[in-house]
Design an enzyme around this catalytic site. Structure first.
Site, short mmCIF file in Angstrom:
data_model
loop_
_atom_site.label_atom_id
_atom_site.label_comp_id
_atom_site.label_asym_id
_atom_site.label_seq_id
_atom_site.Cartn_x
_atom_site.Cartn_y
_atom_site.Cartn_z
N ASP A 183 0.85 -1.19 0.00
CA ASP A 183 0.00 0.00 0.00
C ASP A 183 0.89 1.24 0.00
OD1 ASP A 183 -2.34 1.76 0.39
OD2 ASP A 183 -3.34 -0.10 0.96
N HIS A 253 -2.81 3.24 -4.52
CA HIS A 253 -2.21 2.66 -3.31
C HIS A 253 -0.79 2.16 -3.57
CE1 HIS A 253 -5.73 2.87 -0.67
NE2 HIS A 253 -6.47 2.60 -1.73
N GLU A 317 -9.97 2.85 -4.91
CA GLU A 317 -9.55 4.21 -4.55
C GLU A 317 -8.36 4.71 -5.37
OE1 GLU A 317 -10.86 4.20 0.12
OE2 GLU A 317 -8.93 3.31 -0.36
N TRP A 389 -17.07 -4.00 -1.58
CA TRP A 389 -16.77 -3.46 -0.26
C TRP A 389 -17.54 -2.21 0.10
CZ3 TRP A 389 -14.25 1.25 0.98
CH2 TRP A 389 -13.73 1.97 -0.11
C1 ACM Z 1 -11.04 -0.61 0.64
O1 ACM Z 1 -11.54 -0.63 1.78
N1 ACM Z 1 -10.40 0.45 0.19
C2 ACM Z 1 -11.13 -1.75 -0.24
#
Ligand code: ACM
Ligand code: ZN
Length: 758
Positions: A183, A253, A317, A389
């Site tokens: 990340d 990320h 994201e 998610w």
């Molecule tokens: C996430 O919680 N960004 C997958």
């Protein structure tokens, strides 16, 4: 072994609850030091399981039980793997006077059989001779994918701890370990061709302190796993029938990788391993072919060490800001002929191109990919499985497009969220609210799917993001006992689930955590409040509950409750400012103390009408949340705050009689990272008849600026004292997230809490 309400077979009713338990009235089996575990010759799988069982019995009851390949004799535990069942994880467990027979449809089934027996023994108090009632159990999991995730990028976890975590997964019949290895804040896996990933990318100089944007602790943090260590962990999990799925989160990320190899970013220089939380605008440059070479090289090294069929390639994201400005990315968009349409921007399609290209590479090596639900935007990669998610909606869309889905909605299975409404006495968490009951209530198969679509929902998973979870002990605390609830969600058929029964079984199951020395959250043994606002009588009602067998004692004068305090028997009526303190107390036990301060003013417990409904997720007690005497903290999702999304705030309070008033206030919460920006104006109007309102206050408010952290603001109107029966507050919402923000242009949330009138 008899439990209070049930019968002697309740010993087999542990967690997750087995699908079918046939109680047999017959002579029980006696387990003692003469018992032996038998398994067939040359069956290494069952030999390993026999060794596990022998070890488990030693830990649970101190008995040394031998394993043997002789033909089974009386007083034996017999392990087999030829149970005829289409579900390879199914097993039967038959107990009679002569033997315990555990027969799996494959080794994994037998493994779940010994897990059940192990739990029965761990919950048992007796040591040298254990009586097991005759029974026939047939058991199998509801879902083939039963996952737990662990983020080791935000805070590193040692390989030792990861193994302990895997033990926990095995105890709860979880069969998939999703290892979030990379990340912005750290790259945790050795890649031999790119040594700087771990020389540079695995370490950051310092870390943001809590939620204080721009404040750092000055302490270096980092760590990584060598490929040898990874292999060891993967093998450790495999022995326990757990598949390890690695996640390399791309193309966002990726700051830790950019800090190591800056040429992979659009700017080409100036990156450092991210030391704060939130989403970075810096992502992989997709206009640069080197990026794809890099990703393929990384996966080429990971493929031999992760035998899993699935590889997780992230996709969540990923801001598109850098790509919009990057000449290389724009050239790529032109070359590929990617064009904005009514649904997707060209940049979203560029991400989709990247995900599909990596998928193709991995498919060719025999791997299937999983991606977070954002990979639906811009078009899903042809064979990808969606991990849904943000809600279950993306999972629904995926199965409708004939893709597999795994449900991990943040609303129910984010174990980094608060597990109690009393956030102030919890370790600082990322936010949210996912208590045990909420996890337990989770149904992975949404309504309205066809039979074929339902089959594409292969299971569910809980996620453990560790921005705010720094230690092994805290990880256990966040995971337990919510993992027990998840275990039943993914294992036990929905028609057999019952929260009351689960809580009963859990209070015995906690003995297992105690024996195995896990650090679990004890909320169910503590005081759990239930609040009501009685606008009819202008009072607040507080009910206190616990799953503990001991009583609750409480005080109203701010002193610590003791055995001499008032014993709780019925709801507490509150009609003036008070601090309630309560605890579960017995001769030798005192729970954590529950403390709640109630304020009282002219608005408290008065009827209130909202013009626009709060959003589902932050609705809680609706308008009453604003007059319930409880003031919300920065833990904004635990029930003290309500939120509007896209709609203006407007509330009217009925004081029930003409009153002299001179001050009206309301709290608002802002947190740009969470898309929460408060109102752009605060207006107060008063009225005697509820029809004609006179403005007494109006003030404009500024939108949050870049770098602003979470903040509570008390909006206050002070005016010359006058008579009124109705008070109206208008607080229009900011339509759009400001330009400087990574989600610029999106709608905002407006959070509101306690209204006071004096
Ligand atoms: C996430 O919680 N960004 C997958
Ligand atoms: Zn670029």
């Amino acid at each position: 072994m008899l439990s209070a309400q049930g019968n002697k077979w309740d010993v087999y009713r542990t967690i997750p609850l087995a699908q079918q338990i046939n109680e047999i009235e017959a002579v029980p089996f006696i387990l003692n030091s003469d018992s032996k575990i038998y398994y067939p010759k040359k069956n290494d799988n069952l030999k390993q399981i026999a060794l596990f069982l022998s070890e488990y019995i030693g830990i649970a009851n101190g008995l040394q039980i031998e394993i043997s390949t002789e033909s089974p004799k009386k007083n034996g535990i017999v392990l087999l793997d030829n149970f005829k069942n289409d579900n390879k994880e199914a097993y039967t467990l038959i107990v009679n006077q002569n033997q315990i027979l555990i027969n799996g449809a494959s080794g994994s089934g037998t493994f779940y059989g010994i897990q059940l027996l192990r739990k029965v023994l761990l919950e048992n108090e007796t040591k040298s001779q254990i009586e097991l009632p005759a029974v026939e159990i047939t058991d199998y999991p509801r879902f083939a994918y039963r996952g737990m995730h662990l983020d080791v990028a935000r805070h590193f976890a040692s390989a030792e701890f990861v193994k302990k975590y895997i033990d926990l997964l095995a105890l709860h019949n979880i069969n998939t370990f999703h290892w979030h290895l990379t990340d912005d804040q750290g790259w945790r896996v050795e890649i031999k061709k790119y040594p700087k990933l771990t020389q540079i990318g695995a370490f950051r100089n310092e870390t943001q302190v809590g939620k204080q944007v721009g404040v750092y602790d000055g302490k270096p943090h980092g760590g990584f796993y060598t490929q040898e260590q990874i292999k060891e962990v993967v093998a450790y999990a495999q022995k326990r029938f757990i598949t390890t799925i690695p996640e390399i989160d791309l193309p966002g990320h990726m700051v830790a990788a950019l800090a190591s190899y800056p040429e992979l970013g659009c700017a080409g220089e100036g990156y450092e391993v991210y030391k704060k939380w939130g989403v970075s605008d810096d992502v992989l440059c997709l206009g640069n072919e080197k990026t794809f070479t890099f990703l393929e090289d990384v996966f080429t090294e990971l493929i031999p060490i992760f035998p899993a069929k699935f590889f997780h390639i992230g996709g969540d994201e990923c801001p598109k800001k850098r790509w919009e400005k990057c000449p290389k990315c724009q050239t790529k968009i032109t070359e590929l002929g990617l064009k904005k349409d009514s649904k997707h921007s060209a940049e979203e399609k560029l991400q989709s191109y990247c995900m599909s290209r990596i998928e193709k590479f991995l498919n060719a090596k025999g791997k299937q990919v999983i991606g977070w639900d954002e990979i639906l935007e811009g078009g899903i990669a042809p064979n990808a499985t969606i991990m849904s998610w943000r809600s279950t909606q993306a999972g629904i869309e995926a199965v409708k497009q004939c893709h597999k889905a795994i449900m991990t909605p943040s609303s129910h299975v984010y174990f980094d969220y608060y597990q109690s409404t009393d956030a102030a006495s919890e370790p600082l968490a990322i936010g949210g609210f996912t208590n045990l009951e909420r996890v337990y209530s989770f149904e992975p198969i949404p309504n309205g799917l066809t039979e074929d679509e339902r089959k594409l929902v292969i299971g569910a998973q809980a996620n453990v993001w560790r921005e705010y979870i720094k230690s092994d002990a805290q990880t256990e605390y966040m995971v337990l006992p919510r993992l027990a609830a998840l275990s039943e969600v993914v294992w036990t058929n929905a028609d057999k689930k019952n929260y009351g029964s689960f809580l009963n079984r859990l209070s015995d199951f906690l003995k297992i955590y105690d024996k195995l020395k896990y650090n679990y959250a004890k909320h169910i043994l503590e005081v759990s409040p239930e609040y009501k606002v009685d606008t009819e009588n202008g009072q607040l009602i507080l009910s206190l509950k616990t799953s503990s067998k001991s009583p609750i004692y409480y005080t109203l004068d701010g002193s610590e409750p003791t055995l001499q305090s008032k014993k709780y028997s019925e709801s507490i009526i509150i009609n003036s400012a008070v601090t309630v303190k309560a605890a579960v107390i017995s001769e030798n036990y005192k729970s954590k103390i529950f403390t709640k301060k109630f304020e009282f003013n002219k608005a408290t417990a008065k009827p209130i009408v909202l013009k626009n409904e709060p959003v589902d997720r932050y609705r809680f007690n609706g308008g009453k949340t604003l007059v319930d005497g409880r003031t919300g903290t920065t833990a904004f999702s635990t029930g003290d705050w309500i939120a509007l999304y896209k709609d203006d705030f407007e509330a009217t309070i009925d004081l029930k009689s003409l009153q002299q008033i001179k001050e009206v206030s309301m709290n608002t919460f802002t947190s740009p990272n969470d898309w929460i920006f408060g109102p752009k104006q605060f207006q107060v109007l008063i009225s005697k008849d509820g029809i004609n309102f006179t403005p007494v206050h109006s003030q404009d408010l500024k939108i949050a600026e870049k770098g602003d952290g979470p903040k509570i603001t008390n909006l206050k109107a002070v005016f010359t004292e006058q008579e009124a029966k109705y008070v109206k507050i208008k607080a229009p919402i900011f339509e759009k997230i400001p330009e400087w923000h990574y989600s610029a242009g999106q709608p905002t949330f407006l959070f509101a809490d306690e209204i006071t009138i004096n």
